[in-house]
Motif scaffolding. Structure first.
Motif, PDB file in Angstrom:
ATOM      1  N   GLU A 181     -19.029   5.941   6.049  1.00  0.00           N
ATOM      2  CA  GLU A 181     -18.795   6.101   4.617  1.00  0.00           C
ATOM      3  C   GLU A 181     -17.551   6.936   4.324  1.00  0.00           C
ATOM      4  O   GLU A 181     -17.041   6.914   3.226  1.00  0.00           O
ATOM      5  CB  GLU A 181     -20.005   6.754   3.960  1.00  0.00           C
ATOM      6  N   ARG A 182     -17.065   7.682   5.320  1.00  0.00           N
ATOM      7  CA  ARG A 182     -15.893   8.511   5.083  1.00  0.00           C
ATOM      8  C   ARG A 182     -14.657   7.619   5.022  1.00  0.00           C
ATOM      9  O   ARG A 182     -14.392   6.832   5.901  1.00  0.00           O
ATOM     10  CB  ARG A 182     -15.728   9.553   6.196  1.00  0.00           C
ATOM     11  N   GLU A 183     -13.919   7.746   3.954  1.00  0.00           N
ATOM     12  CA  GLU A 183     -12.706   6.959   3.797  1.00  0.00           C
ATOM     13  C   GLU A 183     -11.546   7.893   3.500  1.00  0.00           C
ATOM     14  O   GLU A 183     -11.668   8.830   2.724  1.00  0.00           O
ATOM     15  CB  GLU A 183     -12.842   5.956   2.646  1.00  0.00           C
ATOM     16  N   THR A 184     -10.408   7.633   4.121  1.00  0.00           N
ATOM     17  CA  THR A 184      -9.211   8.393   3.829  1.00  0.00           C
ATOM     18  C   THR A 184      -8.429   7.682   2.741  1.00  0.00           C
ATOM     19  O   THR A 184      -8.476   6.447   2.642  1.00  0.00           O
ATOM     20  CB  THR A 184      -8.335   8.542   5.080  1.00  0.00           C
ATOM     21  N   GLU A 185      -7.716   8.445   1.950  1.00  0.00           N
ATOM     22  CA  GLU A 185      -6.965   7.848   0.851  1.00  0.00           C
ATOM     23  C   GLU A 185      -5.858   6.946   1.374  1.00  0.00           C
ATOM     24  O   GLU A 185      -5.558   5.910   0.807  1.00  0.00           O
ATOM     25  CB  GLU A 185      -6.362   8.951  -0.022  1.00  0.00           C
ATOM     26  N   HIS A 186      -5.230   7.341   2.496  1.00  0.00           N
ATOM     27  CA  HIS A 186      -4.171   6.553   3.102  1.00  0.00           C
ATOM     28  C   HIS A 186      -4.434   6.450   4.600  1.00  0.00           C
ATOM     29  O   HIS A 186      -4.938   7.382   5.207  1.00  0.00           O
ATOM     30  CB  HIS A 186      -2.802   7.193   2.859  1.00  0.00           C
ATOM     31  N   PRO A 187      -4.079   5.334   5.232  1.00  0.00           N
ATOM     32  CA  PRO A 187      -4.331   5.156   6.650  1.00  0.00           C
ATOM     33  C   PRO A 187      -3.562   6.154   7.491  1.00  0.00           C
ATOM     34  O   PRO A 187      -2.574   6.741   7.053  1.00  0.00           O
ATOM     35  CB  PRO A 187      -3.832   3.725   6.911  1.00  0.00           C
ATOM     36  N   ALA A 188      -4.025   6.338   8.733  1.00  0.00           N
ATOM     37  CA  ALA A 188      -3.335   7.230   9.659  1.00  0.00           C
ATOM     38  C   ALA A 188      -1.958   6.669   9.978  1.00  0.00           C
ATOM     39  O   ALA A 188      -1.746   5.458   9.939  1.00  0.00           O
ATOM     40  CB  ALA A 188      -4.159   7.379  10.934  1.00  0.00           C
ATOM     41  N   PRO A 189      -0.969   7.548  10.290  1.00  0.00           N
ATOM     42  CA  PRO A 189       0.401   7.091  10.540  1.00  0.00           C
ATOM     43  C   PRO A 189       0.497   6.013  11.607  1.00  0.00           C
ATOM     44  O   PRO A 189       1.263   5.064  11.480  1.00  0.00           O
ATOM     45  CB  PRO A 189       1.106   8.378  10.972  1.00  0.00           C
ATOM     46  N   GLU A 190      -0.310   6.146  12.712  1.00  0.00           N
ATOM     47  CA  GLU A 190      -0.204   5.153  13.766  1.00  0.00           C
ATOM     48  C   GLU A 190      -0.654   3.775  13.294  1.00  0.00           C
ATOM     49  O   GLU A 190      -0.107   2.755  13.700  1.00  0.00           O
ATOM     50  CB  GLU A 190      -1.014   5.584  14.998  1.00  0.00           C
ATOM     51  N   HIS A 191      -1.643   3.726  12.397  1.00  0.00           N
ATOM     52  CA  HIS A 191      -2.082   2.452  11.847  1.00  0.00           C
ATOM     53  C   HIS A 191      -1.034   1.879  10.896  1.00  0.00           C
ATOM     54  O   HIS A 191      -0.851   0.666  10.827  1.00  0.00           O
ATOM     55  CB  HIS A 191      -3.421   2.616  11.128  1.00  0.00           C
ATOM     56  N   LEU A 192      -0.367   2.742  10.164  1.00  0.00           N
ATOM     57  CA  LEU A 192       0.706   2.289   9.293  1.00  0.00           C
ATOM     58  C   LEU A 192       1.818   1.643  10.106  1.00  0.00           C
ATOM     59  O   LEU A 192       2.340   0.596   9.724  1.00  0.00           O
ATOM     60  CB  LEU A 192       1.271   3.469   8.496  1.00  0.00           C
ATOM     61  N   ASN A 210       5.449  -8.956   8.082  1.00  0.00           N
ATOM     62  CA  ASN A 210       6.183  -7.889   7.402  1.00  0.00           C
ATOM     63  C   ASN A 210       7.623  -7.825   7.898  1.00  0.00           C
ATOM     64  O   ASN A 210       8.562  -7.628   7.113  1.00  0.00           O
ATOM     65  CB  ASN A 210       5.489  -6.550   7.641  1.00  0.00           C
ATOM     66  N   LEU A 211       7.812  -8.002   9.213  1.00  0.00           N
ATOM     67  CA  LEU A 211       9.155  -7.951   9.788  1.00  0.00           C
ATOM     68  C   LEU A 211      10.007  -9.128   9.309  1.00  0.00           C
ATOM     69  O   LEU A 211      11.198  -8.967   9.021  1.00  0.00           O
ATOM     70  CB  LEU A 211       9.072  -7.960  11.311  1.00  0.00           C
ATOM     71  N   LYS A 212       9.391 -10.298   9.202  1.00  0.00           N
ATOM     72  CA  LYS A 212      10.123 -11.467   8.731  1.00  0.00           C
ATOM     73  C   LYS A 212      10.602 -11.264   7.299  1.00  0.00           C
ATOM     74  O   LYS A 212      11.743 -11.595   6.950  1.00  0.00           O
ATOM     75  CB  LYS A 212       9.227 -12.703   8.829  1.00  0.00           C
ATOM     76  N   LYS A 213       9.736 -10.695   6.470  1.00  0.00           N
ATOM     77  CA  LYS A 213      10.102 -10.422   5.083  1.00  0.00           C
ATOM     78  C   LYS A 213      11.223  -9.388   5.015  1.00  0.00           C
ATOM     79  O   LYS A 213      12.155  -9.514   4.218  1.00  0.00           O
ATOM     80  CB  LYS A 213       8.877  -9.918   4.320  1.00  0.00           C
ATOM     81  N   ALA A 214      11.157  -8.350   5.869  1.00  0.00           N
ATOM     82  CA  ALA A 214      12.188  -7.316   5.891  1.00  0.00           C
ATOM     83  C   ALA A 214      13.529  -7.896   6.330  1.00  0.00           C
ATOM     84  O   ALA A 214      14.580  -7.562   5.760  1.00  0.00           O
ATOM     85  CB  ALA A 214      11.768  -6.178   6.826  1.00  0.00           C
ATOM     86  N   ALA A 237      11.248  -2.568   6.379  1.00  0.00           N
ATOM     87  CA  ALA A 237       9.893  -2.863   6.847  1.00  0.00           C
ATOM     88  C   ALA A 237       8.940  -1.718   6.504  1.00  0.00           C
ATOM     89  O   ALA A 237       7.793  -1.946   6.099  1.00  0.00           O
ATOM     90  CB  ALA A 237       9.907  -3.116   8.354  1.00  0.00           C
ATOM     91  N   LEU A 238       9.397  -0.480   6.662  1.00  0.00           N
ATOM     92  CA  LEU A 238       8.587   0.687   6.311  1.00  0.00           C
ATOM     93  C   LEU A 238       8.329   0.733   4.807  1.00  0.00           C
ATOM     94  O   LEU A 238       7.204   0.964   4.358  1.00  0.00           O
ATOM     95  CB  LEU A 238       9.307   1.975   6.746  1.00  0.00           C
ATOM     96  N   MET A 239       9.383   0.518   4.023  1.00  0.00           N
ATOM     97  CA  MET A 239       9.263   0.603   2.568  1.00  0.00           C
ATOM     98  C   MET A 239       8.251  -0.399   2.034  1.00  0.00           C
ATOM     99  O   MET A 239       7.462  -0.092   1.148  1.00  0.00           O
ATOM    100  CB  MET A 239      10.630   0.386   1.930  1.00  0.00           C
ATOM    101  N   GLN A 240       8.250  -1.613   2.601  1.00  0.00           N
ATOM    102  CA  GLN A 240       7.344  -2.653   2.126  1.00  0.00           C
ATOM    103  C   GLN A 240       5.882  -2.242   2.293  1.00  0.00           C
ATOM    104  O   GLN A 240       5.049  -2.502   1.423  1.00  0.00           O
ATOM    105  CB  GLN A 240       7.615  -3.961   2.877  1.00  0.00           C
ATOM    106  N   VAL A 241       5.573  -1.605   3.410  1.00  0.00           N
ATOM    107  CA  VAL A 241       4.198  -1.175   3.671  1.00  0.00           C
ATOM    108  C   VAL A 241       3.837   0.028   2.807  1.00  0.00           C
ATOM    109  O   VAL A 241       2.786   0.064   2.163  1.00  0.00           O
ATOM    110  CB  VAL A 241       4.002  -0.848   5.161  1.00  0.00           C
ATOM    111  N   LEU A 242       4.717   1.037   2.769  1.00  0.00           N
ATOM    112  CA  LEU A 242       4.419   2.256   2.015  1.00  0.00           C
ATOM    113  C   LEU A 242       4.372   1.990   0.520  1.00  0.00           C
ATOM    114  O   LEU A 242       3.509   2.515  -0.190  1.00  0.00           O
ATOM    115  CB  LEU A 242       5.466   3.326   2.325  1.00  0.00           C
ATOM    116  N   GLN A 243       5.296   1.180   0.028  1.00  0.00           N
ATOM    117  CA  GLN A 243       5.335   0.898  -1.403  1.00  0.00           C
ATOM    118  C   GLN A 243       4.065   0.201  -1.866  1.00  0.00           C
ATOM    119  O   GLN A 243       3.506   0.513  -2.921  1.00  0.00           O
ATOM    120  CB  GLN A 243       6.561   0.037  -1.723  1.00  0.00           C
ATOM    121  N   LYS A 244       3.580  -0.734  -1.068  1.00  0.00           N
ATOM    122  CA  LYS A 244       2.363  -1.466  -1.411  1.00  0.00           C
ATOM    123  C   LYS A 244       1.160  -0.528  -1.518  1.00  0.00           C
ATOM    124  O   LYS A 244       0.276  -0.707  -2.344  1.00  0.00           O
ATOM    125  CB  LYS A 244       2.108  -2.537  -0.350  1.00  0.00           C
ATOM    126  N   LYS A 245       1.138   0.522  -0.683  1.00  0.00           N
ATOM    127  CA  LYS A 245      -0.011   1.428  -0.647  1.00  0.00           C
ATOM    128  C   LYS A 245       0.092   2.539  -1.692  1.00  0.00           C
ATOM    129  O   LYS A 245      -0.916   3.007  -2.200  1.00  0.00           O
ATOM    130  CB  LYS A 245      -0.138   2.038   0.755  1.00  0.00           C
TER     131      LYS A 245
END
Length: 205
Positions: free
Chosen positions: A36-47, A56-60, A134-142
């Motif tokens: 039941e414990r949920e973090t607001e944002h995923p861990a850096p390694e999962h990001l 994501n890389l193709k889009k970047a 590629a980083l921006m696309q993931v972080l911006q979405k979250k």
């Protein structure tokens, strides 16, 4: 109450205290509280794993290719990016996932400002622009949903025209003042923006 259940209850109480919440009763068993414990944002390694996903890389890559732009310090052009990635991506990906990747220095270029004077542009290498995208696309979405609704700069589906439209709406509502801030050389000396104070965020920026 068994020793294992007591331990779970103490851990839940400690976690709730750290969050400033009222402790909740312990559940039976040992797996449900963890599930039941949920973090607001995923861990850096999962990001980073998400950043390195093929889609994501193709889009970047397509975005960097369409933006074009000048080479960085290594002289690589946008047209050379695909070949470089085919040859070096396995090594770059490994360093990204391990957290050992280090961007190359940026190239400084002076350009004239419309009102006079000159401004320094910092140009990353094409590979670093690809990774940044590629980083921006993931972080911006979250995290974009957490930003102020009065913020219009450098956000998806938002523009300066929308900011002007919102300012006109405020004038129609009866607001009589417009605050225009021009912080000289701000983007040349700072890599981040501080959030607006609550109560002052009525003017779009």
């Amino acid at each position: 109450m068994g020793e294992k259940q007591k331990k779970i209850q103490l851990e839940l109480a400690f976690m709730a205290e750290m969050r400033g919440e009222t402790p909740k009763p312990a559940h039976k068993g040992t797996e449900l509280p963890v599930a039941e414990r949920e973090t607001e944002h995923p861990a850096p390694e999962h990001l980073m794993e998400e950043v390195c996903e093929r889609g994501n890389l193709k889009k970047a890559y397509q975005r960097v290719k369409s933006n074009k732009g000048s080479p960085g310090v290594d002289g690589m052009t946008v047209s050379e990016l695909a070949g470089s990635l085919r040859e070096n991506w396995a090594e770059i990906k490994e360093r990204l996932l391990k957290g050992t990747y280090v961007p190359q220095p940026v190239r400084s270029v002076e350009i004239p400002k419309p009102g006079g004077g000159r401004r320094v542009l910092k140009i990353p290498t094409v590979v670093d622009r690809f990774i940044q995208q590629a980083l921006m696309q993931v972080l911006q979405k979250k995290w974009d949903k957490d930003f102020s609704p009065q913020s219009y700069g450098f956000r998806p589906s938002r523009s300066a025209h929308q900011a002007v439209k919102k300012a006109r709406e405020y004038l129609t509502e009866g607001y009589a003042y417009v605050v225009d801030l021009d912080i000289e050389k701000f983007l040349e000396t700072s890599s981040y923006c501080t959030p607006s104070h609550e109560g002052l965020a009525k003017s779009p920026c």
